[in-house]
Design a protein around this motif. Structure first.
Motif, mmCIF file in Angstrom:
data_model
loop_
_atom_site.group_PDB
_atom_site.id
_atom_site.type_symbol
_atom_site.label_atom_id
_atom_site.label_comp_id
_atom_site.label_asym_id
_atom_site.label_seq_id
_atom_site.Cartn_x
_atom_site.Cartn_y
_atom_site.Cartn_z
ATOM 1 N N ARG A 123 0.831 -1.202 0.000
ATOM 2 C CA ARG A 123 0.000 0.000 0.000
ATOM 3 C C ARG A 123 0.871 1.260 0.000
ATOM 4 N NH1 ARG A 123 -2.396 3.499 3.334
ATOM 5 N NH2 ARG A 123 -4.539 4.131 2.911
ATOM 6 N N GLU A 124 1.914 1.235 0.835
ATOM 7 C CA GLU A 124 2.795 2.401 0.891
ATOM 8 C C GLU A 124 3.553 2.583 -0.424
ATOM 9 O OE1 GLU A 124 2.690 4.758 3.095
ATOM 10 O OE2 GLU A 124 1.090 3.561 4.018
ATOM 11 N N ARG A 125 3.910 1.438 -1.070
ATOM 12 C CA ARG A 125 4.622 1.542 -2.350
ATOM 13 C C ARG A 125 3.710 2.149 -3.423
ATOM 14 N NH1 ARG A 125 6.178 -3.681 -2.774
ATOM 15 N NH2 ARG A 125 5.351 -4.078 -4.849
ATOM 16 N N ILE A 126 2.435 1.778 -3.391
ATOM 17 C CA ILE A 126 1.479 2.357 -4.342
ATOM 18 C C ILE A 126 1.343 3.860 -4.099
ATOM 19 C CG2 ILE A 126 -0.948 2.403 -5.052
ATOM 20 C CD1 ILE A 126 -1.062 -0.621 -4.316
ATOM 21 N N LEU A 127 1.263 4.238 -2.803
ATOM 22 C CA LEU A 127 1.110 5.656 -2.487
ATOM 23 C C LEU A 127 2.340 6.457 -2.920
ATOM 24 C CD1 LEU A 127 -0.684 5.698 0.983
ATOM 25 C CD2 LEU A 127 -1.598 6.309 -1.275
ATOM 26 N N ALA A 128 3.525 5.875 -2.730
ATOM 27 C CA ALA A 128 4.748 6.572 -3.154
ATOM 28 C C ALA A 128 4.743 6.772 -4.663
ATOM 29 C CB ALA A 128 5.981 5.771 -2.714
ATOM 30 N N ALA A 129 4.342 5.714 -5.392
ATOM 31 C CA ALA A 129 4.251 5.832 -6.855
ATOM 32 C C ALA A 129 3.215 6.874 -7.250
ATOM 33 C CB ALA A 129 3.886 4.469 -7.457
ATOM 34 N N ALA A 130 2.101 6.895 -6.526
ATOM 35 C CA ALA A 130 1.030 7.858 -6.832
ATOM 36 C C ALA A 130 1.520 9.281 -6.608
ATOM 37 C CB ALA A 130 -0.190 7.566 -5.952
ATOM 38 N N ARG A 131 2.205 9.521 -5.490
ATOM 39 C CA ARG A 131 2.708 10.879 -5.206
ATOM 40 C C ARG A 131 3.655 11.322 -6.309
ATOM 41 N NH1 ARG A 131 3.287 8.830 0.254
ATOM 42 N NH2 ARG A 131 1.331 9.365 1.303
ATOM 43 N N SER A 132 4.515 10.402 -6.722
ATOM 44 C CA SER A 132 5.469 10.730 -7.778
ATOM 45 C C SER A 132 4.738 11.056 -9.088
ATOM 46 C CB SER A 132 6.442 9.563 -7.938
ATOM 47 O OG SER A 132 6.998 9.562 -9.223
ATOM 48 N N ASP A 133 3.774 10.210 -9.476
ATOM 49 C CA ASP A 133 3.043 10.429 -10.735
ATOM 50 C C ASP A 133 2.190 11.695 -10.690
ATOM 51 O OD1 ASP A 133 4.138 8.168 -11.770
ATOM 52 O OD2 ASP A 133 2.241 7.291 -12.442
ATOM 53 N N ILE A 161 -4.332 4.948 -13.109
ATOM 54 C CA ILE A 161 -4.198 3.815 -12.197
ATOM 55 C C ILE A 161 -3.152 2.842 -12.760
ATOM 56 C CG2 ILE A 161 -5.391 1.759 -11.315
ATOM 57 C CD1 ILE A 161 -6.447 4.079 -9.865
ATOM 58 N N ARG A 162 -3.237 2.611 -14.109
ATOM 59 C CA ARG A 162 -2.308 1.696 -14.767
ATOM 60 C C ARG A 162 -0.856 2.155 -14.575
ATOM 61 N NH1 ARG A 162 -3.174 -2.199 -18.419
ATOM 62 N NH2 ARG A 162 -5.392 -1.675 -18.429
ATOM 63 N N GLY A 163 -0.619 3.480 -14.735
ATOM 64 C CA GLY A 163 0.735 4.013 -14.589
ATOM 65 C C GLY A 163 1.258 3.880 -13.168
ATOM 66 N N ILE A 164 0.380 4.165 -12.211
ATOM 67 C CA ILE A 164 0.767 4.028 -10.801
ATOM 68 C C ILE A 164 1.122 2.568 -10.504
ATOM 69 C CG2 ILE A 164 -0.095 4.137 -8.423
ATOM 70 C CD1 ILE A 164 -1.842 6.553 -9.332
ATOM 71 N N ALA A 165 0.265 1.667 -10.989
ATOM 72 C CA ALA A 165 0.481 0.241 -10.743
ATOM 73 C C ALA A 165 1.808 -0.224 -11.340
ATOM 74 C CB ALA A 165 -0.680 -0.564 -11.336
ATOM 75 N N ALA A 166 2.106 0.236 -12.560
ATOM 76 C CA ALA A 166 3.355 -0.161 -13.216
ATOM 77 C C ALA A 166 4.549 0.313 -12.403
ATOM 78 C CB ALA A 166 3.407 0.421 -14.632
ATOM 79 N N GLN A 167 4.464 1.558 -11.932
ATOM 80 C CA GLN A 167 5.593 2.100 -11.176
ATOM 81 C C GLN A 167 5.763 1.379 -9.835
ATOM 82 O OE1 GLN A 167 5.668 6.476 -10.797
ATOM 83 N NE2 GLN A 167 7.326 6.162 -9.334
#
Lengths: 205, 205
Positions: free
Chosen positions: B14-24, B35-41
């Motif tokens: 969950r934290e890894r997804i949030l970190a990717a989301a903040r970056s994106d 969502i797809r881009g966040i998931a890939a990252q």
């Protein structure tokens, strides 16, 4: 106001005094800090502190980078009387922020939000120098409350217009802002009903 | 709202997804992020992102640590009609801040004031999710302006009460704050005169 015109001169003496002042105000608060103490810490004569900053208030304002002098602007805003004071306050606030003199405000907001000491210092300064002056001049009931409500609307305006930049507030003219927010400030300052609330339950923390 | 109840579970996924989301969100903005881009990252399946956060809005709100869901609270505040909406908004705002759910707000204000990207993200979120919802529901002229004025007063209240802590605003009860600020918000929301200003000179930067 003349602060930006005075540069260090004596090899950073002015900056050394300001650093000592920030440290002292941070540790001892406004009341506990003396010109003598600041001078000792900066290793200069107290007369030199007075030469640069004129008073303890002056050092404090400079240490906080507070860009305008309440002793100057508050009497000027009050001079025409209470009518229209709300609009005049909004205009003064917006025109100052929008001018070159306003650029330190953003730094001030940033340091206050990120730092408890800076927040305490600004609270003390605004309470005494800005709200206190308004309060004494208004000669109305609960002037401290009225001035704090005014401050809440102006600080929120600054946050939306200059920090978060929400439209249409961010690009509105001074005239528009004065028309939108002036009546709010006028009510806080002079409406007798504002202070007639039952002050029953104090907030629990 | 249920955010605090959901802990990482899958070894920090969950934290890894949030970190990717903040970056994106920081790089591409809300519209440019998927969502797809966040998931890939984050190196997870997009379905897992949906499992944790339900929608792009949900990821965004969690990434910003925005503690309440506008889709839930705005309809609830509007349900009893426009009468007293100003007071209800003040009460909801203060009660949320004063509750355990409110503690992330201070972090949100801190990150917004110190960081341009965070400010842009919050501006976009508040404009679309909070002000946009209010605007559509109000069906009045210039709803965006009205909602922005409301936000300016509420953000200023938060700054004075929770950040700079100026009395008597800092320790006032919800009833007092509702009585002081409710009429301001009500005027911004429903007074037809508020929006009748001549929008002549746009501000120069």
């Amino acid at each position: 106001m003349a602060r930006t015109g005075r540069r260090p001169g004596l090899g950073g003496t002015r900056e050394r005094i300001l650093a000592a002042a920030r440290s002292d105000f941070g540790k001892a608060g406004y009341e506990g800090t003396t010109i003598r103490g600041i001078a000792a810490q900066a290793k200069v004569d107290p007369a030199l502190v007075m030469h640069y900053f004129e008073s303890k208030d002056g050092v404090f304002r400079a240490a906080m980078q507070f860009p305008v002098d309440p002793a100057e602007f508050i009497p000027r805003l009050l001079a025409p009387g209470l009518d229209g004071l709300g609009e005049r306050l909004v205009r003064f606030f917006v025109e100052t922020w929008d001018s070159p003199a306003g650029s330190p405000f953003l730094g001030l907001i940033r340091s206050v939000v990120g730092n408890e000491d800076a927040a305490a210092q600004l609270r003390e300064f605004v309470t005494r120098e800005v709200l206190g002056r308004l309060a004494r001049a208004l000669e109305l009931d609960q002037p401290q409350l009225r001035a704090a409500l005014v401050a809440s609307q102006l600080v929120g305006l600054a946050m939306l217009r200059y920090v978060v930049r929400v439209e249409p507030v961010a690009s509105a003219s001074t005239d528009e802002l004065a028309a939108w927010l002036g009546p709010t400030l006028q009510r806080y300052l002079t409406d007798p009903r504002v202070t007639k609330v039952n002050r029953r339950s104090r907030r629990r923390r």
